[in-house]
Design an enzyme around this catalytic site. Sequence first.
Site, PDB file in Angstrom:
ATOM      1  CG  ASP A 242      -2.283   0.463   0.982  1.00 31.17           C
ATOM      2  OD1 ASP A 242      -2.433   1.553   0.411  1.00 31.17           O
ATOM      3  OD2 ASP A 242      -3.237  -0.258   1.351  1.00 31.17           O
TER       4      ASP A 242
ATOM      5  CG  ASP B  39      -4.768   5.507   0.820  1.00 27.98           C
ATOM      6  OD1 ASP B  39      -5.726   4.744   0.978  1.00 27.98           O
ATOM      7  OD2 ASP B  39      -4.666   6.609   1.392  1.00 27.98           O
TER       8      ASP B  39
ATOM      9  CD  GLU C 210      -8.907   4.463  -1.948  1.00 22.94           C
ATOM     10  OE1 GLU C 210      -9.795   4.066  -1.192  1.00 22.94           O
ATOM     11  OE2 GLU C 210      -8.046   5.301  -1.595  1.00 22.94           O
TER      12      GLU C 210
ATOM     13  CG  HIS D  37      -9.246  -1.707   4.070  1.00 24.02           C
ATOM     14  ND1 HIS D  37      -8.972  -1.722   2.721  1.00 24.02           N
ATOM     15  CD2 HIS D  37      -8.894  -0.483   4.511  1.00 24.02           C
ATOM     16  CE1 HIS D  37      -8.472  -0.558   2.363  1.00 24.02           C
ATOM     17  NE2 HIS D  37      -8.414   0.225   3.438  1.00 24.02           N
ATOM     18  CG  ASP D  38     -11.658   1.682   3.149  1.00 30.26           C
ATOM     19  OD1 ASP D  38     -11.242   1.684   4.320  1.00 30.26           O
ATOM     20  OD2 ASP D  38     -10.988   2.095   2.184  1.00 30.26           O
TER      21      ASP D  38
END
Length: 549
Positions: A100, A201, A250, A318-319
Amino acid sequence: MTKNVQWWQQEVGYQIYPASFKDSNQDGIGDINGIREKLSYLKELGIGFIWINPIYSSPFVDNGYDISDYQEILAKFGTMAEFDLLLTEAHQMGIRVIMDLVINHTSDQHKWFIESKKSVDNPFREYYLWADSTAESAPNEWQSIFGGSAWTRDEETDQSYLHVFAKEQPDLNWENPKVREELFTMIRWWLEKGIDGFRLDAISHIKKEDYAIPATANPFSPFQNVAGIGEYLTELKTIFDEYDIMTVGEASGVSAAEGPQWVGKAGYFDMIFEFDHISLWNHEEQGVLDVVKLKQALTEWQNSLAGKGWNALYMENHDVPRSVSAFGDDENYWLESAKALGMMYFFLQGTPFIYQGQEIGMTNMAFESIEQVDALDSRKLYQRLLQEGHTPAESLAIIRSTTRDNSRTPMQWTNEKFAGFSSEKPWLVVNPNKDIINVKAQSKEPNSLLSFYKKMIQLRKQHTALVTGQFKEYLPQHKQLFIYERAEASEQFLIMVNLTAENAAFDLTTEKLAEDWSVVLTNQLDEHRFDFIGEFAPYEARMYQRKSF
Ligand code: NOJ
Ligand code: CA
């Protein structure tokens, strides 16, 4: 596989949320050695690469997305030496490792920000985004994605700094060439270590509008995919192009029409995570899925990138809450709907990502109180709901269906007390349904979701049509079924999925479909044959194959 296909197009990815994956030293927190322990599980599943959520030094205000040192590993996750071992072992097993990369912001504990805060003429002041403010008014009205003003004031220097997320996550000033240089050096350092790529990210936020520009109907428009961002992204791409890696950005706020600008040969990344399909789930209440809209969101991306770029396919991360709870039916059709959702997205054009636990159908968690919830944004939302006059019970109900902690409960390996994740009490509550939903129970069961995922992965590996074949949708207006074809000259596949809990009739007679299809994968027990007219049971899913000789 065809020669021109890249490794990251052929493989299936697996997202690891390290704090909740596997705890190797029994402190209740997942860690790097835990991932190492489970590499053979991932290998057996058929995974080609893992994406690991941030494991860097961090005060952990936003669970690692607030980095205080990009080149150190957070002690609770392990050491750099352990990371190096993970990388070597994964590579030995043929699993690539994606890290990440959080470069829109740092932690407020990063040394750059600590310096930056000291005075207006500190050399690091320009590393972040400071603007004049008064005790009464922020520099402008911009709102943070996590709620409240996007500005936090520093009394000492009489200015405020911008943060798109939490106040502990100050945004970096990308206009400053020194900032870019520092970040690029760090990026090269990781690439030289031999990692296989990055998930970038919040990358659509790195460019900001002039502070005088107000938000549009979209409250985040002043810092979402702002014109001119391409300049920075091109600089990043120049580095990435020097290595045999994959990049996935993202990219919230990037539309399907803009897709080709962002991905593919002409774009900045190999793939991006789009938000159109995932945001269809009503995050505030238990809503009913609008199948036509979902199909539109997915097919728009399929069509806009056809021949131009590559999709990142996902149902969970994970969000967001768990897909079987949000899009499926975790009460009445848990297994069928989890398989149906899996089949629905897995064979679209693009690289499928599986989020840990999705392959065993982990569900949302019925949090008993707000104290059980860790996620900062959810706790904030809870307070706001109370202030707006909701009762604690109403507020908790909303949190239960919306919080990202639903997907962060510990991975359910076994039916033991803490689900085989740890022998000690984990940092986040274990879902009690680990008694039924766990890896151990599913690994020997041929009809389990886990076995289904293994088969899907194998099918995708065996047939190039499922990787490079053309996508074509049928009956786009059908309110229950998603029907699409992936076709190459020598073989064709037809995927038909009922996305509702009701029977679904269909008529394909006018669709000019080929004949002679045979079932290769289904979530039903019978071997029913393909027909142009028929009816699917709730969440019935079938994949047919046709060979032309
Ligand atoms: C997106 C990440 O996925 C999320 O978990 C995080 O809170 C924000 N970016 C901020 O970094
Ligand atoms: Ca641990």
